[in-house]
Design a protein around this motif. Sequence first.
Motif, mmCIF file in Angstrom:
data_model
loop_
_atom_site.group_PDB
_atom_site.id
_atom_site.type_symbol
_atom_site.label_atom_id
_atom_site.label_comp_id
_atom_site.label_asym_id
_atom_site.label_seq_id
_atom_site.Cartn_x
_atom_site.Cartn_y
_atom_site.Cartn_z
ATOM 1 N N GLY A 100 0.736 -1.205 0.012
ATOM 2 C CA GLY A 100 -0.130 0.200 0.231
ATOM 3 C C GLY A 100 0.643 1.225 -0.038
ATOM 4 N N ARG A 159 -6.160 -1.636 7.306
ATOM 5 C CA ARG A 159 -6.802 -1.185 6.143
ATOM 6 C C ARG A 159 -8.285 -1.928 6.148
ATOM 7 N NH1 ARG A 159 -2.858 -3.299 1.644
ATOM 8 N NH2 ARG A 159 -4.467 -2.694 0.464
ATOM 9 N N ARG A 192 -11.836 -3.507 -8.459
ATOM 10 C CA ARG A 192 -11.066 -3.169 -7.302
ATOM 11 C C ARG A 192 -9.610 -3.539 -7.939
ATOM 12 N NH1 ARG A 192 -10.622 -0.809 -2.416
ATOM 13 N NH2 ARG A 192 -10.101 -2.235 -0.669
ATOM 14 N N SER A 196 -5.098 -4.204 -3.644
ATOM 15 C CA SER A 196 -6.248 -4.029 -2.797
ATOM 16 C C SER A 196 -7.116 -5.185 -2.469
ATOM 17 C CB SER A 196 -7.077 -2.808 -2.920
ATOM 18 O OG SER A 196 -6.344 -1.739 -3.017
ATOM 19 N N HIS A 199 -5.588 -8.081 -0.952
ATOM 20 C CA HIS A 199 -5.658 -8.083 0.799
ATOM 21 C C HIS A 199 -7.094 -8.241 1.020
ATOM 22 C CE1 HIS A 199 -7.181 -5.246 3.744
ATOM 23 N NE2 HIS A 199 -5.908 -5.707 4.613
ATOM 24 N N ASP A 200 -8.170 -7.851 0.234
ATOM 25 C CA ASP A 200 -9.400 -7.996 0.829
ATOM 26 C C ASP A 200 -9.809 -9.617 0.865
ATOM 27 O OD1 ASP A 200 -9.710 -5.366 0.696
ATOM 28 O OD2 ASP A 200 -10.640 -5.150 -1.164
#
Length: 285
Positions: A100, A159, A192, A196, A199-200
């Motif tokens: 990030g 996050r 997305r 990200s 990570h999600d």
Amino acid sequence: MAQASPDWVRCTQPVDGVERLEAWFGGKAYAMHRHDTYAIGATLAGVQNFRYRRSLRNGLPGNVMVLHPDEPHDGQAGTEQGFGYRMVYVEPALVQQALGGRPLPFLESGISADPRLVAATQALLRQAGHAIDPLEQHGAIAEVARALAAVAGMPMRARKGDFAAACRARDYLRASIDRHVGLADLEAAAGRDRWSLSHDFRMFFGTSPYRYLTMRRLDAARGMLLGGFPLAHAAIATGFADQSHLTRHFLKAYGQTPGRWLRYMREAGMHGLHTNVQYGPGWQA
């Protein structure tokens, strides 16, 4: 006294900022030099000596070497038997993107036996002759970046995840077990960006998109095998390159070859298999 094996080097072409190398050296391997990438590797046999940040280091089997970009180092055998190793070179921008935009992790010693880092580097440090799927490579870089940050003692930044985007990605993967899934396709389906989303996905489903897709393909393949389809047919129908590709993943996931597993299932009288099992952290290899 037996002589060390002849020197040899095998390497891959760089793919999306990642290059892999495998080599054996009986003595002097490299003079002092430096890369503009992370050099992350593992000694497979013997002892690898290298000078790094004004000290002599010893790369041993079971450890991970992490050489920071632009740090001078050399390399040579630490014993008369020589040494074999694998190395992956990763562009720093990929690590920073995975984190990030945080600063690059730095390991002062250049060597770590931390099990988090050892486990995270396994996918990238496979034989140079074995291709890595781009989706798998992306997930592996994210794992390595997080492990580097943890081992370096960097505080984790909280996050928030996008559950809806993760669900869109999961649904897309479920519908794509019989075809190639590209990173751009997955980004478009989820709405997305890939870092990200990585990570999600792990936050909400406990694994990477690549691992999730592989397990869904294995679910479908097991159902086909129980239905009487040949292994080669099941492999192609569920998105694997061939039956050896399926067998390799099957063994890694279940600890048995497809043939042995199928024999046990038939002996137990199982003739069907549900393939809608939700994947969770407990299934991780």
